[in-house]
Design an enzyme around this catalytic site. Sequence first.
Site, PDB file in Angstrom:
ATOM      1  N   GLY A  60       0.844  -1.169   0.050  1.00 51.67           N
ATOM      2  CA  GLY A  60       0.037   0.005  -0.047  1.00 51.67           C
ATOM      3  C   GLY A  60       0.858   1.297   0.029  1.00 51.67           C
ATOM      4  CG  ASP A 119      -8.631   0.258  10.196  1.00 53.56           C
ATOM      5  OD1 ASP A 119      -9.033   0.277  11.362  1.00 53.56           O
ATOM      6  OD2 ASP A 119      -9.291   0.320   9.154  1.00 53.56           O
ATOM      7  CB  THR A 123      -0.189  -3.593  10.216  1.00 48.59           C
ATOM      8  OG1 THR A 123      -1.856  -4.168   9.830  1.00 48.59           O
ATOM      9  CG2 THR A 123       0.814  -4.276   9.112  1.00 48.59           C
ATOM     10  NE  ARG A 183      -2.231  -3.570  -3.782  1.00 46.35           N
ATOM     11  CZ  ARG A 183      -2.090  -3.561  -2.340  1.00 46.35           C
ATOM     12  NH1 ARG A 183      -2.263  -2.726  -1.721  1.00 46.35           N
ATOM     13  NH2 ARG A 183      -2.272  -4.829  -1.668  1.00 46.35           N
TER      14      ARG A 183
HETATM   15  P1  IMP Z   1      -4.275  -1.885  10.523  1.00 46.05           P
HETATM   16  O1  IMP Z   1      -3.412  -3.121  11.077  1.00 46.05           O
HETATM   17  O2  IMP Z   1      -5.754  -2.187  10.884  1.00 46.05           O
HETATM   18  O3  IMP Z   1      -3.930  -0.540  11.055  1.00 46.05           O
HETATM   19  O4  IMP Z   1      -4.152  -1.969   8.924  1.00 46.05           O
HETATM   20  C1  IMP Z   1      -3.034  -2.039   8.156  1.00 46.05           C
HETATM   21  C2  IMP Z   1      -3.142  -1.746   6.745  1.00 46.05           C
HETATM   22  O5  IMP Z   1      -4.387  -2.476   6.397  1.00 46.05           O
HETATM   23  C3  IMP Z   1      -2.796  -0.657   6.184  1.00 46.05           C
HETATM   24  O6  IMP Z   1      -1.587  -0.057   5.840  1.00 46.05           O
HETATM   25  C4  IMP Z   1      -3.491  -0.875   4.813  1.00 46.05           C
HETATM   26  O7  IMP Z   1      -2.589  -1.598   3.811  1.00 46.05           O
HETATM   27  C5  IMP Z   1      -4.668  -1.844   5.109  1.00 46.05           C
HETATM   28  N1  IMP Z   1      -5.719  -0.850   5.297  1.00 46.05           N
HETATM   29  C6  IMP Z   1      -6.376  -0.263   6.458  1.00 46.05           C
HETATM   30  N2  IMP Z   1      -7.721   0.482   6.166  1.00 46.05           N
HETATM   31  C7  IMP Z   1      -7.745   0.333   5.068  1.00 46.05           C
HETATM   32  C8  IMP Z   1      -8.853   0.687   3.993  1.00 46.05           C
HETATM   33  O8  IMP Z   1      -9.558   1.850   4.321  1.00 46.05           O
HETATM   34  N3  IMP Z   1      -8.718   0.540   2.682  1.00 46.05           N
HETATM   35  C9  IMP Z   1      -7.456  -0.318   2.186  1.00 46.05           C
HETATM   36  N4  IMP Z   1      -6.735  -1.080   3.003  1.00 46.05           N
HETATM   37  C10 IMP Z   1      -6.785  -0.723   4.287  1.00 46.05           C
HETATM   38 MG    MG Z   2      -0.533  -0.969   4.209  1.00 52.21          MG
END
Ligand code: IMP
Ligand code: MG
Length: 193
Positions: A60, A119, A123, A183
Amino acid sequence: MSEKQKNNEVTLVPFLSAEKIEIICKDLAEQINNDYKAYVASQPELYIEPKIIALCILKGGLFFVADILRHIKIPIIVDFVKLSSYGKDTRSSGTVTILQDISTDIRDKHIIIFDEIIDSGRTLSFYIERLKAAEPKSIRICTLIDKKACRSPESNVVADYVGINADEEFLIGYGLDRGEQYRNLPDIYQLKF
Ligand code: IMP
Ligand code: MG
């Protein structure tokens, strides 16, 4: 399940234009240039052996890091790590897989992580703990989009550089995908089912 979902139909609602993304990237790069300026000025040897690492979270963060780096004026090197936590779902699975790890020796280096969106923060929480084991001098986080309200209780991730805040919407484009699709779009959209 609605007729729309059955037919896999989605609506793309504009969220952030390519023009606005460009302005945000320039502004974030300027903040980074300013923050590291004094450190770089105090150690001219950094121009021979840079100690600042732009660490892009793939896939991403690909476009984001490329656009920011074009405006960075301090000596910096770039590296990549490929993490996966979503699969085909629009919710984080909670299990983070390292598909490709960093290749630079980060001991005593200053890391700036570039991710296009944070989000739940799971991660990055997971990966930052691993990075810390290799004893970098500092770790900062730069994100284009921060969904602050979505942080999971077990995540203590706080971004140092934030482009724009978002709520719970699921976004695609400019590196953001749904099941690997979208993407390549230059603008960012909210995906509505
Ligand atoms: P987290 O671990 O929930 O913070 O998410 C990490 C990863 O999930 C981000 O770096 C994105 O690659 C993916 N992600 C989180 N939110 C979105 C979204 O709204 N659309 C697409 N990918 C997302
Ligand atoms: Mg990402």
